[in-house]
Design an enzyme around this catalytic site. Structure first.
Site, mmCIF file in Angstrom:
data_model
loop_
_atom_site.group_PDB
_atom_site.id
_atom_site.type_symbol
_atom_site.label_atom_id
_atom_site.label_comp_id
_atom_site.label_asym_id
_atom_site.label_seq_id
_atom_site.Cartn_x
_atom_site.Cartn_y
_atom_site.Cartn_z
ATOM 1 N N THR A 118 0.591 -1.331 0.130
ATOM 2 C CA THR A 118 -0.193 0.255 -0.053
ATOM 3 C C THR A 118 1.317 1.017 0.115
ATOM 4 O O THR A 118 2.108 1.262 0.906
ATOM 5 C CB THR A 118 -0.872 0.257 0.926
ATOM 6 O OG1 THR A 118 -1.332 -1.159 1.128
ATOM 7 C CG2 THR A 118 -1.530 1.374 1.018
ATOM 8 N N THR A 178 -2.381 2.136 7.569
ATOM 9 C CA THR A 178 -1.909 1.432 6.394
ATOM 10 C C THR A 178 -1.158 0.192 7.163
ATOM 11 O O THR A 178 -1.992 0.222 8.242
ATOM 12 C CB THR A 178 0.006 1.008 5.609
ATOM 13 O OG1 THR A 178 0.128 0.524 4.868
ATOM 14 C CG2 THR A 178 0.954 1.877 6.749
#
Ligand code: ASP
Length: 285
Positions: A169, A218
């Site tokens: 990510t 994240t």
């Protein structure tokens, strides 16, 4: 606070990638627009196969790639869920925000919108993604899997091979010219079923932006959603030091978690595992 842009390459990404992220931050930094800066930086990270977003996104258990992305400003939000076969999901999230009356678009409707807007068909698959899936599948079939609740739950569902039908990510926050913006893009957190949605496209969970600041997370999306992590951080902005807020909010997490945030006084980041970050401001250059 000076105009600033801060990027992350996902919790668990090697800290040595920070130099690369700083280069991307430098290139993407637009002294007039926080939104353009976060989107351009995220596009660069989506195009770099090192990261689990856009090209380089991880595969689902069935081998497909479905990507989530979002953008948020103080007044607007746009996100896409489970999009396939396009190169830059974050651009589509921006189009959802700027060109449609909607906030969130998912699956085939999002894809239809992309094609209508001229997004070319694109395969984000890489050798890295194929190898990663093979690793996950062999882990799922090993006894080691029993130590990880995410794997155990999937195993409990029955024969994993039935799920195998045809089968890090990135984020950015900025404060520029008096306005905050945030962007996030991901291929998801493995192992994951087709159709699984993480935190990234959910406002308040993996992304939040308002007049006090911008926050991106994240880690395992499921845990981030349960904590509504980004709005929880945002709500506390101004009550104490930003770095203390991030550490405090992330410390209750069992799994790996990372946060980047920016407010009117400065920026901060925190992660429970290594995480590449890149920062640039009009002061530091
Ligand atoms: N948060 C993302 C997700 O769960 C994954 C990540 O941050 O690496 O989809």
């Amino acid at each position: 606070m000076k105009n600033s842009l801060l990027l992350h390459g996902g919790v668990g990404s090697e800290s040595s990638l920070s130099a690369l992220l700083r280069e991307y931050a430098k290139k993407a930094f637009d002294n007039k627009s926080s939104l353009k800066s976060v989107v351009d930086a995220t596009v660069m990270m989506e195009d770099d196969p090192i990261f689990n977003a856009g090209t380089g996104s991880y595969q689902r258990i069935d081998g497909t790639i479905q990507m989530d992305a979002a953008v948020m400003t103080e007044t607007g939000f746009g996100s896409v869920i489970g999009v396939e076969k396009i190169r830059n999901p974050v651009k589509l999230a921006l189009d959802v925000m700027q060109k449609t009356p909607h906030l969130i678009m998912a699956g085939d409707g999002a894809l239809r919108l992309a094609r209508m807007l001229g997004y070319a068909e694109y395969d984000p698959n890489t050798k890295k993604a194929k190898d990663q899936r093979e690793k996950v599948m062999s882990e799922l079939n090993s006894n080691e899997a029993d130590k990880n609740p995410r794997f155990t739950a999937l195993k409990r569902m029955g024969d994993i091979s039935k799920l195998m039908q045809p089968e890090d990510t990135v984020g950015a926050v900025a404060y520029i010219d008096g306005a905050f913006a945030a962007a996030v893009s991901t291929g998801g957190a493995t192992p994951m079923l087709r159709g699984r949605v993480g935190d990234s496209p959910i406002p308040g969970a993996g992304i939040y932006c308002g007049q006090k600041g911008a926050v991106v997370a994240t880690g395992y999306g499921e845990e981030i959603i349960r904590h509504m992590l980004c709005i929880s951080v945002y709500n506390d902005i101004g009550s104490r030091r930003l770095s203390d807020i991030l550490e405090d909010k992330a410390s209750s997490f069992e799994g790996p978690v990372g946060l980047i945030a920016i407010d009117k006084k400065g920026f901060s980041y925190f992660s429970s595992k290594p995480m590449a970050v890149g920062f640039i401001s009009s002061e530091t250059g």
